[in-house]
Design an enzyme around this catalytic site. Structure first.
Site, short mmCIF file in Angstrom:
data_model
loop_
_atom_site.label_atom_id
_atom_site.label_comp_id
_atom_site.label_asym_id
_atom_site.label_seq_id
_atom_site.Cartn_x
_atom_site.Cartn_y
_atom_site.Cartn_z
CD GLU A 166 -12.34 -40.62 30.71
OE1 GLU A 166 -11.27 -40.05 30.51
OE2 GLU A 166 -12.46 -41.55 31.53
CB CYS A 167 -15.34 -44.75 26.25
SG CYS A 167 -15.34 -46.04 25.00
N GLY A 168 -17.90 -45.18 27.38
CA GLY A 168 -19.21 -45.64 27.84
C GLY A 168 -20.03 -44.51 28.41
CG MET A 189 -21.25 -45.12 23.82
SD MET A 189 -20.37 -46.68 24.10
CE MET A 189 -21.72 -47.86 23.96
CB THR A 228 -14.12 -37.49 24.74
OG1 THR A 228 -13.02 -37.98 23.98
CG2 THR A 228 -13.82 -37.68 26.21
#
Length: 432
Positions: A313-315, A318, A414
């Site tokens: 998720e998010c971080g 990445m 995501t």
């Protein structure tokens, strides 16, 4: 458990400091305090935990629905629950502080900046109380906390001006050591920059704890959530300074249904033996060099190619990409599982409640299934032309061109943070 909501007149009024002072005052008076946060924030709750000594509950109508909020509240422990609001009391179409207070039928204490006012503080509180009636809102404003207020004549002027039915519950003095430093995404985390203990103790002396306890009340009972069988799956959850945005309820749900082991990629931990991996959000951009050297990311790359389910998720998204470039222009190799390069920007790129619809069965949703979540990030994604996406974005920004959920092998990444109340993590466990 009885509780109340600390709502603000606006963002930046000092709700977090006021909440921490109340937690400290009640704790010093012998009460066991359960903190909570309205809205999807991860940072303010880290400060709650540092003072209360227990995780803060996340209460968000968009992420959880009213039943989900009540169930999450019911999982709380303690003598009294203090719910810190988000933005101004009535602000936010997805889940405002007022919506959370209504869902739980809890009274509201208004945090007001009193640095340049006395009677104006009373007028502000009266306006917020009366607005509820004119707008058809079931909001019970019962008290006020005067932020940045002096004692003596200043405090007395506020007390005397307050209308009947509004209790003066204390003041937070104007002190420079009651400021929490900030950065992109918000304040520093609670374990990084906690408030000075002596300053917080001094501020808490001006809080009327017994009146707070008298005004608190209990919410309606929660409905039971459907039972799901426990599995023998072993889930590795990243937990360190780079991956620190995980809702307490998420880890609780994973532990209820599977065996959870945590690991810290930035501390040199390798990936534990597991059947699935969860990479929460956080600050990978602040620890990009350590992540580039991490054996855990190397192992995730290898295991993901072999079909190990990985959810980021998010971080976490990445970290699963090919590269991460900081605002200073330094580029670091990440796990390389997902076909995208990420770059940090000076301004935030997305901030909203999100609604996703699954194009196909994924780790977190069935085909055509709906996920509600939240996105807040400063990075942008340069996605390969042959990238595959799992979700269409019906509300929010997503990763690119109205899509979200980069997918490769059995890996899903995501920008959307989801809560276990919507079944996403049950889906993850069931896919292992």
């Amino acid at each position: 458990m009885n509780g109340l909501v600390l709502g603000g007149t606006s963002s930046g009024v000092g709700k977090t400091v006021a909440t921490l002072a109340c937690i400290r005052a009640l704790s010093d008076a012998g009460y066991d305090v359960q903190p909570a946060k309205a809205g999807p924030d991860f940072i303010d709750p880290s400060h709650h935990r540092a003072v209360a000594g227990r995780p803060s509950r996340t209460l968000d109508c968009w992420l959880q629905g009213e039943d989900g909020i009540r169930r999450n509240y019911a999982r709380s422990e303690g003598d009294i629950c203090l719910v810190e609001g988000v933005m101004g009391l009535y602000d936010g179409d997805g889940s405002s502080t007022a919506m959370v207070a209504e869902a739980l039928d809890l009274p509201v204490v208004l945090v007001v900046d009193a640095s340049a006012g006395m009677e104006s503080v009373a007028a502000t509180v009266l306006g917020f109380r009366e607005y509820a009636a004119t707008a058809g809102r079931d909001i019970d404003v019962v008290g006020v906390l005067a932020q940045r207020a002096h004692g003596g004549r200043h405090e007395q002027g506020i007390r005397e001006a307050l209308p009947d039915g509004i209790a003066f519950l204390g003041r937070i003095p104007p002190r420079g050591d009651l400021e929490i430093p900030g950065r992109h995404l918000g304040l520093h985390m609670g374990d990084e920059s906690p408030l000075d203990d002596d300053a917080l103790a001094a501020a808490s002396e001006h809080i009327d704890t017994e009146r707070i306890v008298e005004l608190a009340r209990s919410p309606p009972p929660a409905t039971e959530s459907p039972e799901r069988p426990r599995t023998d799956a072993r889930i590795a959850v990243a937990s360190d300074a780079a991956f620190c945005f995980a809702y307490p309820a998420t880890v609780e749900r994973l532990r209820e249904r599977a065996n959870v082991v945590t690991f810290a990629p930035t501390a040199g931990d390798d990936l534990p033996n597991c059947d699935g991996v969860y990479l929460p959000g956080g600050y990978p951009e602040l620890h990009a060099e350590a992540l580039a050297d991490s054996s855990a990311l190397d192992s995730i790359e290898t295991r993901a190619a072999d079909g190990l389910p990985v959810f980021g998720e998010c971080g976490g998204l990445m970290a699963l990409g090919e590269t991460l470039t900081t605002v200073d222009g330094d580029s670091y190799e990440m796990a390389g599982v997902l076909p995208a390069a990420f770059e940090m920007c000076e301004r935030y790129q997305a901030l909203d409640h999100v609604r996703l619809r699954a194009r196909r069965k994924t780790l977190t949703a069935d085909t055509d299934g709906i996920l509600r979540g939240h996105e807040f990030h400063y990075s942008s994604a340069d996605v390969d032309s042959d990238a595959r996406f799992a979700f269409d974005v019906e509300r929010g920004d997503g990763i690119a061109d109205g899509t979200d959920g980069l997918t490769e092998y059995q890996t899903l990444g995501t920008y959307c943070h989801v809560h276990p109340a919507n079944g996403a993590f049950d889906g993850f466990v069931d896919s292992l």
